[in-house]
Each structure stands twice: as C-alpha cells, then as structure tokens.
Design a protein around this motif. Sequence first.
Motif: not given
Length: 242
Positions: A12-30
């Motif tokens: 939610k911080k202004p510094l960071f770009q948003q991730m797609s839903d697919d990227e979020l799923v991958f990062m959770q597995k990573f």
Amino acid sequence: MTTACQACPLRKKPLFQQMSDDELVFMQKFKKGELSVQAGTTILLEGAASPQLFTVLRGQGLRYKTLEDGRRQVVNFVFAGDFLGLQSALMGEMKHTTEATTDMVLCVFDRNELWNLFRTHPGRGYDLTFLGATEEHFLGDALATLGQREAIERVAWALMRMWRRAEGLGLTGSGTAPLPWKQQDLADAVGLSLVHTNKTLARLKREGIAVWQDGRLALPNRARLAEIAMYDDGDIVQRPLF
C-alpha cells in the motif's frame, strides 16, 4: 504469525508498484517464512554464501564493506522493501555485509528457486534486473558525491535520499523521518570524519535547514536542503516490491 503476501502492508506504500494477482500467488509460494532479528544482528556476511534471500518487511539496517585493517565503508542504508542477498545468489558470495540497525522482520525466500522465477515469471525476473540497475545508479551517484561534492553537499545529499525513502514508505506523516543510525554511520557513508560530519550537521541545524536528533530527522527548510544537495526533489519514482 506470518504475513501473507496478499496482506503485505508494504504493497500500500506509494514507493512500490502494484503486483498482479498471478504475481502475488507466485510470491506466496516463493516465500518460505519470516525471520525476526534483533538490532545489531549480522544478516548477511561479506565473503559468505547464503542459502536465503530476504525482503525487509519492517526495520532498518546498514550495508557496508570492511577493509583488511578494519576500516569500514557504508554502502547504503537499508529500509523496508529492500531486497537482500542477490549478490550471493548470483555471484556465490556476498560482497558486503548487511546488519540490522533496529529490530527487523524479514521475508525469507529460498535462493534455489530463483532460476525457477526467471523461467516461469519473466516479469518478476525483470523486476530483479530493475532493482539491480537501481542499485548501480545509486552507487554511481554515491561515487560522484564522494569524489566531487563538498562536505555540506555530501551530508545534504544523504539526508535527502533517506528522507525521500522514508517518505515513500509513509513514515514522514509526523513531520519527521526515522533515522536510527549513528553519526559515525553517516560519516562512513559520505567519506567524512566524525568531527567534520558533526560540524556539518550542526551548521544545517543552526541555519534552520535540517535537524537530526533522537533518531529522527526534521526538515524545516526542505527546499534549501535539496538545493544544497543538488537533488531533484520531484515525484516519488515507484520501484518493484519483491
């Protein structure tokens, strides 16, 4: 309790770009878990290999190199959202040490999965390349600062960079930014003696430009500090969150 990537407060911080839903799923597995470390803990050691990669979820730290005679060069100040350990993953060992300045919480990733990331999620691989290029750009600025700027310009440049990073993390709402480091850390970072750094900070305070005390930074005259630093104080440039 481990923070789910979907609920990561940094997203939610202004510094960071948003991730797609697919990227979020991958990062959770990573993500393999989280690690809490106390202030003063060495997270990554220069010359050593690490089986893990980290993203700073909370807290602040230092990156530095040490010469054989014990002298130290601070390479960068660590903030939430920084990705740590990529050197070890790509080069076999760390080329600098990373140490916690405050208590920290780190998201932990298995570096053996890094190549799977490049293979299956090239967008995330590009994000890592972007972060590497950003670090290279910062080191170029730092080298120009050490080689060409006067003492007050060096200190002003460092304070502006830290303020902007804290601002991008939403940490300046009170009118001050957290700077938990020591004056010696700043002196090491900008290539000045502790005495010279102290005098420079005292001058900035006396002239009503910047005040660093009790672990907080206030900028009564931000525009003047940016002018001294020759710093482009424009919009926040977003970066990937890993």
